[in-house]
Structures are given as structure tokens and as C-alpha cells.
Design a protein around this motif. Sequence first.
Motif, PDB file in Angstrom:
ATOM      1  N   GLY A  28       0.781  -1.232   0.168  1.00 24.80           N
ATOM      2  CA  GLY A  28      -0.002   0.048   0.123  1.00 24.80           C
ATOM      3  C   GLY A  28       0.853   1.123  -0.142  1.00 24.80           C
ATOM      4  N   TRP A  29       2.067   1.107   0.522  1.00 21.76           N
ATOM      5  CA  TRP A  29       2.911   2.299   0.945  1.00 21.76           C
ATOM      6  C   TRP A  29       3.517   2.734  -0.541  1.00 21.76           C
ATOM      7  N   ILE A  30       4.117   1.520  -1.129  1.00 21.67           N
ATOM      8  CA  ILE A  30       4.599   1.416  -2.853  1.00 21.67           C
ATOM      9  C   ILE A  30       3.363   2.260  -3.431  1.00 21.67           C
ATOM     10  N   LEU A  52      13.793   3.199  -3.029  1.00 23.58           N
ATOM     11  CA  LEU A  52      13.759   1.841  -3.402  1.00 23.58           C
ATOM     12  C   LEU A  52      13.317   1.999  -4.672  1.00 23.58           C
ATOM     13  N   PHE A  53      12.384   2.911  -5.088  1.00 22.69           N
ATOM     14  CA  PHE A  53      12.161   2.854  -6.572  1.00 22.69           C
ATOM     15  C   PHE A  53      13.330   3.276  -7.669  1.00 22.69           C
ATOM     16  N   LEU A  54      14.394   3.872  -7.131  1.00 22.27           N
ATOM     17  CA  LEU A  54      15.585   4.268  -8.002  1.00 22.27           C
ATOM     18  C   LEU A  54      16.152   2.825  -8.100  1.00 22.27           C
ATOM     19  N   LEU A  55      16.272   2.027  -6.890  1.00 19.81           N
ATOM     20  CA  LEU A  55      17.002   0.823  -7.049  1.00 19.81           C
ATOM     21  C   LEU A  55      16.412  -0.060  -7.686  1.00 19.81           C
ATOM     22  N   VAL A  56      14.977  -0.059  -7.867  1.00 26.71           N
ATOM     23  CA  VAL A  56      14.290  -1.194  -8.591  1.00 26.71           C
ATOM     24  C   VAL A  56      14.512  -0.670 -10.172  1.00 26.71           C
ATOM     25  N   GLY A 106      13.707  -5.301 -12.862  1.00 22.90           N
ATOM     26  CA  GLY A 106      13.389  -4.870 -11.661  1.00 22.90           C
ATOM     27  C   GLY A 106      12.022  -4.707 -11.250  1.00 22.90           C
ATOM     28  N   ASP A 107      11.339  -3.815 -11.871  1.00 20.26           N
ATOM     29  CA  ASP A 107       9.899  -3.609 -11.803  1.00 20.26           C
ATOM     30  C   ASP A 107       9.271  -4.976 -11.866  1.00 20.26           C
ATOM     31  N   LYS A 108       9.442  -5.733 -12.763  1.00 17.61           N
ATOM     32  CA  LYS A 108       8.749  -6.888 -13.085  1.00 17.61           C
ATOM     33  C   LYS A 108       9.092  -7.797 -12.170  1.00 17.61           C
TER      34      LYS A 108
END
Length: 131
Positions: free
Chosen positions: A20-22, A34-38, A44-46
Motif C-alpha cells: 500500500g505504501w509503494i 527503493l524506486f530508484l534501486l528497482v 527490476g519492476d517486473k
Amino acid sequence: MRLTTQVYWLAFAALASFIGWIIYQADTGTKTTLFLLVESLPLGDKLGHIWLYGALAFLLNLSLALRQAQYKNVSLYWGSLIVLVFAVLEELSQQFFATRTLDAMDLVADAIGIGLADFLLRRKHRSANND
């Protein structure tokens, strides 16, 4: 309620809150570390979708004591169905946010994760019944 079931529910609630936070961060366009790492990882997203939705389905199915819905000769875990419906609704909701992109491949990744959770649970359940 057994202690084991309570632990599953607690783990499910923690993961659902994290997801939910994401979703909130993505909806508001916030770029977290976290988003930048992914984004820096190939696929990474998939992979994130596979792991998060797979783990969510896994924990919800355990929380629901592996209850299943029956339709003709097919049985599906209720937890997996609930998570799949959530994934579809969440993906479709992205069309209402300028910061989001509706991506069918995200939904495919969600389904792969849910399918893997089902596979592992059925295998575990089958081996437990054979012992």
C-alpha cells in the motif's frame, strides 16, 4: 485462532501495508530510494511484481488455511483469487493518475507471482498429505 494463523495474518498485514505504501508513493509520483534501486535493475519492476504479489498471495492463502473455491473440476485458492482481483483493480486504477502508466506486463508479472505461490502451496500441501 491458532498462533500460527495469527503469525500468517500479521505477516500478510505487514506486506499488504508495505505494498500500500509503494502504491501511494507511485500514485503521488514520489521517487524513493527503493524506486530508484528497482529501476536500476534489469527487469527490476517486473521481478518486484512477481515477488510482492506472489508473497502476498502465499501469505493470504496460509492465513485463510488454504481454503479453496471450486468450479467444475477446477479448484482455486481464495487468497490467490482475492490478490488477483486486487492486482487487476490496482493496475486499472493507474489510468487515473498522471504519475502512473497502465502496463499489462505488470499484471502478467503479478499473475506469475500468484501462480508461483499456488504451485508452491499445492506442492507443500500434497507432500504433507502424503506423509
